[in-house]
Design a protein around this motif. Sequence first.
Motif, PDB file in Angstrom:
ATOM      1  N   UNK A 211     -41.197 -19.434  23.532  1.00 39.15           N
ATOM      2  CA  UNK A 211     -41.610 -20.705  23.426  1.00 39.15           C
ATOM      3  C   UNK A 211     -40.836 -21.696  22.630  1.00 39.15           C
ATOM      4  N   UNK A 212     -40.603 -21.529  21.550  1.00 38.90           N
ATOM      5  CA  UNK A 212     -39.878 -22.239  20.469  1.00 38.90           C
ATOM      6  C   UNK A 212     -38.327 -22.165  20.964  1.00 38.90           C
ATOM      7  N   UNK A 213     -37.874 -21.169  21.348  1.00 35.58           N
ATOM      8  CA  UNK A 213     -36.288 -21.020  21.807  1.00 35.58           C
ATOM      9  C   UNK A 213     -36.174 -21.898  22.835  1.00 35.58           C
ATOM     10  N   UNK A 214     -37.026 -21.978  24.049  1.00 37.05           N
ATOM     11  CA  UNK A 214     -36.944 -22.709  25.251  1.00 37.05           C
ATOM     12  C   UNK A 214     -37.143 -24.018  24.616  1.00 37.05           C
ATOM     13  N   UNK A 215     -37.846 -24.521  23.885  1.00 37.53           N
ATOM     14  CA  UNK A 215     -38.122 -25.887  23.633  1.00 37.53           C
ATOM     15  C   UNK A 215     -36.889 -26.243  22.745  1.00 37.53           C
ATOM     16  N   UNK A 216     -36.448 -25.741  21.976  1.00 39.03           N
ATOM     17  CA  UNK A 216     -35.056 -26.284  21.378  1.00 39.03           C
ATOM     18  C   UNK A 216     -33.846 -26.342  22.309  1.00 39.03           C
ATOM     19  N   UNK A 319     -36.555 -15.430  11.947  1.00 39.71           N
ATOM     20  CA  UNK A 319     -36.551 -15.477  13.405  1.00 39.71           C
ATOM     21  C   UNK A 319     -37.335 -16.771  13.844  1.00 39.71           C
ATOM     22  N   UNK A 320     -38.661 -16.560  13.223  1.00 36.88           N
ATOM     23  CA  UNK A 320     -39.525 -17.774  13.691  1.00 36.88           C
ATOM     24  C   UNK A 320     -39.255 -19.198  13.104  1.00 36.88           C
ATOM     25  N   UNK A 321     -38.972 -19.201  11.739  1.00 35.31           N
ATOM     26  CA  UNK A 321     -38.507 -20.365  11.201  1.00 35.31           C
ATOM     27  C   UNK A 321     -37.084 -20.790  11.600  1.00 35.31           C
ATOM     28  N   UNK A 377     -44.906 -27.405   5.183  1.00 35.05           N
ATOM     29  CA  UNK A 377     -43.741 -26.668   5.101  1.00 35.05           C
ATOM     30  C   UNK A 377     -43.083 -26.806   6.269  1.00 35.05           C
ATOM     31  N   UNK A 378     -41.905 -27.569   6.401  1.00 33.94           N
ATOM     32  CA  UNK A 378     -41.032 -27.739   7.574  1.00 33.94           C
ATOM     33  C   UNK A 378     -40.317 -26.428   7.721  1.00 33.94           C
ATOM     34  N   UNK A 379     -40.490 -25.941   9.250  1.00 34.31           N
ATOM     35  CA  UNK A 379     -39.842 -24.768   9.382  1.00 34.31           C
ATOM     36  C   UNK A 379     -38.194 -25.099   9.602  1.00 34.31           C
ATOM     37  N   UNK A 380     -37.417 -24.564   8.762  1.00 34.85           N
ATOM     38  CA  UNK A 380     -35.961 -24.682   8.956  1.00 34.85           C
ATOM     39  C   UNK A 380     -35.294 -23.549   8.177  1.00 34.85           C
ATOM     40  N   UNK A 381     -34.117 -23.559   8.101  1.00 34.02           N
ATOM     41  CA  UNK A 381     -33.152 -22.638   7.246  1.00 34.02           C
ATOM     42  C   UNK A 381     -33.481 -22.732   5.917  1.00 34.02           C
TER      43      UNK A 381
END
Length: 399
Positions: A211-216, A319-321, A377-381
């Motif tokens: 879902x997250x990969x498809x959305x990006x 991977x998730x973040x 918490x923002x999900x990022x690198x």
Amino acid sequence: MESREYRKNKTTELFHNLDKVIYVFSGMNFWIDDNDIPKLVFNAYKRISKVINVAIVLFMMAEIGSFFTQNNLTEKQKYDRVFMPFAHIILYSFTLSLSHHKETVTEILFTLAVCLKEDFNDEETERVMLKRIRIYVSAFVVICLNALVFYGIEGLAQVLFSDGTFVTMITIWPEVHDQSLLAGVGRVGIYVLWWLWMLRVTTAFLIVLPVTISLSHQYMNLQVYFTSIAGIFDERISQSEKEEKFERALKLGVRLHATTIWCAQQVQRTCGNVFSGHIIVNIGVLVLLMSQFKNSDRALSHVLPIVATFASMLFSTGVIMLSAGDITVEAGNLPTAIFQSGWQNCTNQSSYRIRRLILIAMAQSQKPVIMKSCGVIELSYQSYLSIVNTSYSIFSVLY
């Protein structure tokens, strides 16, 4: 769930196949059809799945009960008894959360795979997306299941080389030094239940990652769309026809963007518990694993489960973040694509209407799309590195 008619594409094929795996692992069906499973088999497996769920709950309760019955433990076993029940309960809650939001998750998947691709679908973007989903999901499953394999190897090594018992999990029964046949059978059953628990938890990530990969990549798809409609003004038609066609295309892009924003909002709502819980577990387990490694005897059979669990936690969280963080990055690139859509080629009254529409579209696209954990918490690198550093800092302070 009633099946819905839809135009199949490569994305729907992938989601359909993933849903088959999810159904086998958990008995839940998140796609819009029934996976062509005979009704008799479907109903029978549904009942078996309920029994498995009850057994898994009892398994987690048995872990908690070990605090009252298991006293003669090694240092490693004491650490396992602390972080395993804590991690297991939180991680298992992910499956319950997604099951609660099942209808919304299905709608998100259908919207990303079908609705948003009916009007425009860049094949190269889709190809990259599908490749990334396959790689991330496969690597995630292998690395996470490796931890269970190495715990099994450790338990087997204790039996073969140390005259010990096959202890993989610390539960209320059997006692860790009990070498009776019944205790041995019980330990094997506990190990099997642990595998069933892991397969249930894995289904949550088989939903969240695609879902997250498809959305990006949907935001990437929108970027390609907006830059492509500038080509309308290169067509051999009159200026008025170009402007009318461009206006229709621009309105379609705005509608697609609005639907994508809805998807982002629903992903945060349905997957927010997974984001939050996983980071909480990550910090706690990483600190305990570093402590366990520091105090272990460095025997290979003892080190492998620690290293495997450590790697699975780092990889799964990373991977998730990163996947969720890519949503923010690609959404942030959308205003530039809208600006490059060719609006400056419009003239006279059409130019006035188009400029107003472009202004609204850009204003909407400039609102940050941020997936958050624990609401803050923002999900990022950058956040991922901060979490790893925080875990080590806590370990350094405590030990």
